[in-house]
Design an enzyme around this catalytic site. Structure first.
Site, PDB file in Angstrom:
ATOM      1  N   CYS A   1       0.850  -1.183   0.000  1.00  0.00           N
ATOM      2  CA  CYS A   1       0.000   0.000   0.000  1.00  0.00           C
ATOM      3  C   CYS A   1       0.889   1.236   0.000  1.00  0.00           C
ATOM      4  O   CYS A   1       2.108   1.151   0.140  1.00  0.00           O
ATOM      5  CB  CYS A   1      -0.912   0.018   1.216  1.00  0.00           C
ATOM      6  SG  CYS A   1      -2.115  -1.330   1.273  1.00  0.00           S
TER       7      CYS A   1
ATOM      8  N   LEU B   1      -3.689  -1.692  -1.595  1.00  0.00           N
ATOM      9  CA  LEU B   1      -3.656  -3.007  -2.232  1.00  0.00           C
ATOM     10  C   LEU B   1      -4.340  -3.951  -1.257  1.00  0.00           C
ATOM     11  O   LEU B   1      -3.795  -4.286  -0.204  1.00  0.00           O
ATOM     12  CB  LEU B   1      -2.213  -3.461  -2.493  1.00  0.00           C
ATOM     13  CG  LEU B   1      -2.059  -4.858  -3.098  1.00  0.00           C
ATOM     14  CD1 LEU B   1      -2.624  -4.892  -4.518  1.00  0.00           C
ATOM     15  CD2 LEU B   1      -0.596  -5.286  -3.107  1.00  0.00           C
ATOM     16  N   ALA B   2      -5.549  -4.367  -1.572  1.00  0.00           N
ATOM     17  CA  ALA B   2      -6.375  -5.126  -0.634  1.00  0.00           C
ATOM     18  C   ALA B   2      -5.889  -6.558  -0.513  1.00  0.00           C
ATOM     19  O   ALA B   2      -5.744  -7.259  -1.509  1.00  0.00           O
ATOM     20  CB  ALA B   2      -7.829  -5.105  -1.080  1.00  0.00           C
ATOM     21  N   VAL B   3      -5.630  -7.005   0.743  1.00  0.00           N
ATOM     22  CA  VAL B   3      -5.184  -8.363   1.020  1.00  0.00           C
ATOM     23  C   VAL B   3      -6.079  -9.033   2.054  1.00  0.00           C
ATOM     24  O   VAL B   3      -6.479 -10.187   1.897  1.00  0.00           O
ATOM     25  CB  VAL B   3      -3.713  -8.365   1.504  1.00  0.00           C
ATOM     26  CG1 VAL B   3      -3.278  -9.775   1.892  1.00  0.00           C
ATOM     27  CG2 VAL B   3      -2.779  -7.817   0.416  1.00  0.00           C
TER      28      VAL B   3
ATOM     29  N   GLY C   1       1.275  -2.629   4.891  1.00  0.00           N
ATOM     30  CA  GLY C   1       1.964  -3.815   5.396  1.00  0.00           C
ATOM     31  C   GLY C   1       0.989  -4.822   5.957  1.00  0.00           C
ATOM     32  O   GLY C   1      -0.191  -4.854   5.570  1.00  0.00           O
TER      33      GLY C   1
ATOM     34  N   ASP D   1      -6.581  -6.331   9.860  1.00  0.00           N
ATOM     35  CA  ASP D   1      -5.497  -6.119  10.815  1.00  0.00           C
ATOM     36  C   ASP D   1      -5.317  -4.629  11.105  1.00  0.00           C
ATOM     37  O   ASP D   1      -4.812  -4.258  12.173  1.00  0.00           O
ATOM     38  CB  ASP D   1      -4.189  -6.741  10.319  1.00  0.00           C
ATOM     39  CG  ASP D   1      -3.756  -6.213   8.957  1.00  0.00           C
ATOM     40  OD1 ASP D   1      -4.612  -5.773   8.184  1.00  0.00           O
ATOM     41  OD2 ASP D   1      -2.538  -6.276   8.666  1.00  0.00           O
TER      42      ASP D   1
END
Length: 351
Positions: A2, A53-55, A81, A105
């Site tokens: 990200c 950036l979607a995780v 992160g 998170d």
């Protein structure tokens, strides 16, 4: 990956249209770091930007993210992160009375600071196991914290100004603000020509890195650096079998934690010991078939010339490991002609 950025100015309300436009421009410079989403949060002297950036928690993890108290934002976070022990931390925080609206998170980091970091932010950050760089704004204290992971895996830069600070995951986010001088001095030139990293020298005059294992605290009174972790040498007394067992335990724990995601995962496979071991462990612990990727140049293996430090090409080893482990493998082949294309060069410079 990200991208985060922001602007703190204790002598100005950043809610005006001109300041908002600048914050938007700063955020836009990091589109390649976060192609899935973008957001900004502005209130008085604080402006935060995020490219995502979607995780984890694709829908609920949007940023900037705020922790509300009495109907108003108390803490606001932009974060890049991953915190690998966020599930354990979440359970502990729930037991202490915290309530969560998402499964991300990012929200765990917010609540960790509220629970353990009120008096000393180092205590909260020390609870996190992961790779991260983030900025946390406390609306009541009018205080910004810039935090970087223990080994500096995730980048974070800042630029002190007369009335506050600019920050970003990359220098170009900071340089998008006219308060930052686009200048390189002799020390910056030395940095570009050397292989030794120096957090106090980021090539651009006046710009600095948040040091690994450190927190930078920004208030109206100034900027303060705080150390929350540093590497210590305690000696090594274990025998070989104990050492092997301990290394295996650490690697297996690391790989299993990093397989937690809501999107498909992959490994970058070079055929060397490190990437081969990690790819094999990822395949072992994953419920899905692991994808692996390797980068090579057209004709490199066929025209390889051995040297003292590189006696064989990587390609054959990559394919042996991929076949043995059973990954879904892809070779990314680059050619000199493609890399010299003006459009490719322009895209690389922009990224």
């Amino acid at each position: 990956m990200c991208g985060i950025c922001g602007w703190i100015d204790f002598d100005r309300d950043l809610g005006g249209s001109d300041a908002r436009r600048v914050v938007s421009d700063m955020t836009a410079t990091m589109a390649y770091r976060g192609p899935d989403d973008e957001g900004t949060w502005i209130d008085g002297p604080a402006a935060l930007g995020h490219r995502r950036l979607a995780v984890i928690d694709l829908e609920g993890g949007r940023q900037p993210m705020a922790l509300h108290e009495d109907g108003r934002p108390a803490l606001v976070l932009v974060y890049g992160g991953e915190t690998y022990n966020y599930r354990e931390l979440r359970q502990r925080l729930v037991a202490l009375g915290h309530r969560f609206d998402t499964s991300s998170d990012t929200e765990v980091v917010l609540h960790a600071h509220r629970e353990w970091g009120r008096d000393d932010p180092c205590i909260a950050v020390s609870e996190l196991n992961g790779m991260f760089a983030y900025a946390l704004w406390d609306t009541a204290k009018r205080e910004l914290l810039l935090v970087r992971d223990r080994l500096g895996i995730k980048p974070l830069y800042y630029y002190p100004t007369r009335h506050g600070v600019l920050f970003g995951s990359e220098p170009k986010a900071i340089l998008a603000n006219s308060l930052a001088e686009r200048a390189m001095d002799a020390d910056g030139l030395r940095r570009t020509l050397s292989f030794v990293a120096n957090p106090d020298n980021t090539v651009f005059r006046g710009m600095r890195e948040v040091r690994p294992g450190h927190i930078v605290r920004v208030t109206r009174d100034g900027i303060q650096q705080m150390t929350y972790w540093q590497l210590t040498d305690s000696g090594h007394t274990d025998d070989v079998p104990t050492t092997v067992r301990r290394v295996r335990e650490l690697l297996e724990d690391t790989v299993q934690r990093q397989l937690i995601a809501d999107v498909p995962l992959s490994t970058l496979l070079s055929g060397g010991l490190d990437s081969s071991a990690l790819t094999a462990m990822a395949a072992r612990f994953s419920d899905e078939r692991i994808r692996s990727f390797a980068v090579d140049f057209v004709g490199y293996t066929e025209n390889f010339i051995p040297g003292p430090w590189h006696p064989t090409p990587d390609g054959p080893y990559v394919h042996e490991v991929a076949k043995y482990v059973g990954t879904d493998h892809t070779d990314i082949m680059l050619s000199a002609d493609e890399l010299m294309d003006p459009n490719v060069r322009a895209a690389a410079l922009h990224a």
